[in-house]
Design a protein around this motif. Structure first.
Motif, PDB file in Angstrom:
ATOM      1  N   ILE A  41       0.834  -1.203   0.000  1.00 29.23           N
ATOM      2  CA  ILE A  41       0.000   0.000   0.000  1.00 29.23           C
ATOM      3  C   ILE A  41       0.870   1.255   0.000  1.00 29.23           C
ATOM      4  O   ILE A  41       0.710   2.145  -0.837  1.00 29.23           O
ATOM      5  CB  ILE A  41      -0.954   0.007   1.219  1.00 29.23           C
ATOM      6  N   ALA A  42       1.823   1.301   0.926  1.00 36.40           N
ATOM      7  CA  ALA A  42       2.656   2.500   1.057  1.00 36.40           C
ATOM      8  C   ALA A  42       3.507   2.716  -0.201  1.00 36.40           C
ATOM      9  O   ALA A  42       3.633   3.833  -0.707  1.00 36.40           O
ATOM     10  CB  ALA A  42       3.545   2.380   2.295  1.00 36.40           C
ATOM     11  N   MET A  43       4.068   1.629  -0.706  1.00 35.61           N
ATOM     12  CA  MET A  43       4.944   1.739  -1.867  1.00 35.61           C
ATOM     13  C   MET A  43       4.161   2.164  -3.102  1.00 35.61           C
ATOM     14  O   MET A  43       4.619   2.999  -3.888  1.00 35.61           O
ATOM     15  CB  MET A  43       5.649   0.396  -2.109  1.00 35.61           C
ATOM     16  N   TYR A  44       2.967   1.611  -3.277  1.00 37.82           N
ATOM     17  CA  TYR A  44       2.150   1.984  -4.430  1.00 37.82           C
ATOM     18  C   TYR A  44       1.808   3.472  -4.399  1.00 37.82           C
ATOM     19  O   TYR A  44       1.926   4.167  -5.404  1.00 37.82           O
ATOM     20  CB  TYR A  44       0.863   1.151  -4.462  1.00 37.82           C
ATOM     21  N   GLU A  45       1.406   3.958  -3.254  1.00 36.93           N
ATOM     22  CA  GLU A  45       1.042   5.379  -3.149  1.00 36.93           C
ATOM     23  C   GLU A  45       2.237   6.267  -3.479  1.00 36.93           C
ATOM     24  O   GLU A  45       2.098   7.267  -4.188  1.00 36.93           O
ATOM     25  CB  GLU A  45       0.528   5.700  -1.742  1.00 36.93           C
TER      26      GLU A  45
ATOM     27  N   TRP B  36      -8.515   5.596  -1.708  1.00 35.66           N
ATOM     28  CA  TRP B  36      -9.447   5.106  -0.695  1.00 35.66           C
ATOM     29  C   TRP B  36      -9.489   3.582  -0.731  1.00 35.66           C
ATOM     30  O   TRP B  36      -9.475   2.924   0.304  1.00 35.66           O
ATOM     31  CB  TRP B  36     -10.859   5.671  -0.916  1.00 35.66           C
ATOM     32  N   VAL B  37      -9.531   3.052  -1.912  1.00 38.53           N
ATOM     33  CA  VAL B  37      -9.586   1.594  -2.049  1.00 38.53           C
ATOM     34  C   VAL B  37      -8.317   0.969  -1.482  1.00 38.53           C
ATOM     35  O   VAL B  37      -8.364   0.003  -0.707  1.00 38.53           O
ATOM     36  CB  VAL B  37      -9.781   1.182  -3.528  1.00 38.53           C
ATOM     37  N   MET B  38      -7.166   1.551  -1.836  1.00 33.38           N
ATOM     38  CA  MET B  38      -5.890   1.032  -1.332  1.00 33.38           C
ATOM     39  C   MET B  38      -5.879   1.011   0.189  1.00 33.38           C
ATOM     40  O   MET B  38      -5.431   0.051   0.807  1.00 33.38           O
ATOM     41  CB  MET B  38      -4.741   1.938  -1.789  1.00 33.38           C
ATOM     42  N   GLY B  39      -6.347   2.099   0.776  1.00 35.05           N
ATOM     43  CA  GLY B  39      -6.236   2.242   2.224  1.00 35.05           C
ATOM     44  C   GLY B  39      -7.318   1.539   3.011  1.00 35.05           C
ATOM     45  O   GLY B  39      -7.134   1.252   4.192  1.00 35.05           O
ATOM     46  N   VAL B  59      -4.203  -1.850  -8.381  1.00 33.78           N
ATOM     47  CA  VAL B  59      -4.854  -1.695  -7.079  1.00 33.78           C
ATOM     48  C   VAL B  59      -5.427  -3.036  -6.598  1.00 33.78           C
ATOM     49  O   VAL B  59      -5.221  -3.432  -5.447  1.00 33.78           O
ATOM     50  CB  VAL B  59      -5.949  -0.608  -7.134  1.00 33.78           C
ATOM     51  N   ALA B  60      -6.112  -3.737  -7.476  1.00 34.13           N
ATOM     52  CA  ALA B  60      -6.702  -5.023  -7.089  1.00 34.13           C
ATOM     53  C   ALA B  60      -5.611  -5.995  -6.655  1.00 34.13           C
ATOM     54  O   ALA B  60      -5.755  -6.730  -5.673  1.00 34.13           O
ATOM     55  CB  ALA B  60      -7.498  -5.612  -8.252  1.00 34.13           C
ATOM     56  N   SER B  61      -4.503  -5.975  -7.375  1.00 36.22           N
ATOM     57  CA  SER B  61      -3.416  -6.894  -7.079  1.00 36.22           C
ATOM     58  C   SER B  61      -2.712  -6.523  -5.771  1.00 36.22           C
ATOM     59  O   SER B  61      -2.475  -7.377  -4.913  1.00 36.22           O
ATOM     60  CB  SER B  61      -2.444  -6.894  -8.258  1.00 36.22           C
ATOM     61  N   LEU B  62      -2.408  -5.243  -5.599  1.00 38.73           N
ATOM     62  CA  LEU B  62      -1.654  -4.835  -4.408  1.00 38.73           C
ATOM     63  C   LEU B  62      -2.518  -4.833  -3.149  1.00 38.73           C
ATOM     64  O   LEU B  62      -2.027  -5.080  -2.051  1.00 38.73           O
ATOM     65  CB  LEU B  62      -1.026  -3.457  -4.626  1.00 38.73           C
ATOM     66  N   ALA B  63      -3.819  -4.577  -3.300  1.00 39.01           N
ATOM     67  CA  ALA B  63      -4.704  -4.587  -2.135  1.00 39.01           C
ATOM     68  C   ALA B  63      -5.237  -5.992  -1.853  1.00 39.01           C
ATOM     69  O   ALA B  63      -5.972  -6.192  -0.887  1.00 39.01           O
ATOM     70  CB  ALA B  63      -5.854  -3.604  -2.342  1.00 39.01           C
ATOM     71  N   ASP B  64      -4.900  -6.941  -2.728  1.00 37.54           N
ATOM     72  CA  ASP B  64      -5.306  -8.342  -2.540  1.00 37.54           C
ATOM     73  C   ASP B  64      -6.811  -8.527  -2.469  1.00 37.54           C
ATOM     74  O   ASP B  64      -7.311  -9.328  -1.668  1.00 37.54           O
ATOM     75  CB  ASP B  64      -4.673  -8.921  -1.266  1.00 37.54           C
ATOM     76  N   THR B  65      -7.552  -7.796  -3.290  1.00 36.13           N
ATOM     77  CA  THR B  65      -8.994  -8.028  -3.323  1.00 36.13           C
ATOM     78  C   THR B  65      -9.258  -9.381  -3.996  1.00 36.13           C
ATOM     79  O   THR B  65      -8.458  -9.862  -4.797  1.00 36.13           O
ATOM     80  CB  THR B  65      -9.725  -6.909  -4.096  1.00 36.13           C
ATOM     81  N   ALA B  66     -10.394  -9.998  -3.633  1.00 34.81           N
ATOM     82  CA  ALA B  66     -10.716 -11.310  -4.211  1.00 34.81           C
ATOM     83  C   ALA B  66     -11.098 -11.175  -5.672  1.00 34.81           C
ATOM     84  O   ALA B  66     -10.780 -12.036  -6.496  1.00 34.81           O
ATOM     85  CB  ALA B  66     -11.856 -11.951  -3.426  1.00 34.81           C
TER      86      ALA B  66
END
Ligand SMILES: Nc1ncnc2c1ncn2[C@@H]1O[C@H](COP(=O)(O)OP(=O)(O)OP(=O)(O)O)[C@@H](O)[C@H]1O
Ligand SMILES: [Mg+2]
Lengths: 138, 109
Positions: A41-45, B36-39, B59-66
């Motif tokens: 999260i931090a790195m992406y931002e 917002w989604v990331m956080g 975002v989907a990949s890094l936030a690990d959404t299903a």
């Protein structure tokens, strides 16, 4: 172990590549998933900010025995008032950028929330350096 | 609940490649502003959005959404499906509103 990434200031389609690559590496090594999540999260931002605000730059991501330290450096316009930039909701993103889903002014607050330490150094007209530290253990 | 079960119950279209619908969905998040989604999205969430551009993949990949559910009949921009397929991201589509989809999910849990 250090990974070096060049970050394009125009290639929006590949924004996030550095974060994705480093995440995959941490996963392979077996770093705990909650730590990987924070790093991602931090790195992406920070990476996205380097692309859209910093006009591109580079990133060095280092895995140390007890922490991850990630540095983003750009030669962009710099940040005039870092305290204001840190405020949730503050953004100078253009309409074009906002149409892509960025510009909520939540990136820096997210970085703050998901790291153990965050340092920003910036000079107007020169550029910005952001250093993120995430500990591997509580 | 598996993504496949959610997709069947809510009549979602599978946009991305087949083969990953066994993945577990453990929650739901609605949002179009990527930070917002990331956080805020939790790992395992079904992420409902009307954003169709390439950045949803990262975002989907890094936030690990299903999975990502594109609401309101939104279709992904060119190249997005391919990028999602490369990263094993499940993308589903629906003509329903984000509210209808989330309410549908809530009824199933
Ligand atoms: N590398 C940078 N160079 C110049 N300005 C920056 C940089 N990083 C952040 N900023 C400034 O700080 C502001 C706040 O950044 P933040 O990441 O919190 O929000 P945002 O990028 O505008 O929107 P979001 O991250 O929610 O998509 C930016 O709008 C920009 O003005
Ligand atoms: Mg940002």
């Amino acid at each position: 172990m250090v990974k070096h990434y060049e970050i394009s200031g125009t290639d929006f389609a590949n924004a996030g590549e550095a974060s994705s690559d480093f995440k995959a590496m941490l996963k392979k090594i077996g770093v705990p998933t909650d730590v990987i999540r924070k790093v991602s999260i931090a790195m992406y931002e920070a990476e996205i900010n380097t692309v859209i605000h910093g006009q591109g730059g580079y990133c060095d991501a280092e895995l140390q025995p007890d922490r991850v330290i990630i540095t983003f450096t750009d030669n962009g316009p710099g940040i005039e008032d870092i305290e204001r930039a840190m405020q949730a909701g503050y953004s100078t993103a253009t309409d074009e950028i906002r149409n892509l889903g960025f510009g909520a002014g939540m990136g820096l607050p997210n970085i703050k929330k998901y790291t153990d330490d965050m340092q920003i150094e910036s000079e107007v007209g020169k550029g910005t350096t952001v250093v993120l530290t995430i500990k591997l253990f509580k | 609940m598996k993504v496949s079960e959610l997709a069947k119950a809510l009549e979602l279209r599978l946009i991305s490649a087949e083969g990953y619908e066994d993945r577990e969905v453990t929650g739901c998040y609605i949002g179009d502003l990527l930070s917002w989604v990331m956080g805020r999205a939790e790992p395992g969430d079904a992420w409902i959005t009307i954003m169709s551009n390439i950045n949803i993949a990262a975002v989907a990949s890094l936030a690990d959404t299903a999975c990502v559910i594109l609401a309101e009949g939104v279709v992904p921009d060119p190249g997005v499906k391919e990028k999602c397929d490369m990263q094993d991201i499940i993308v589903l589509g629906s003509d329903k509103t984000a509210y209808e989809l989330a309410a549908g999910y809530a009824r199933l849990t």
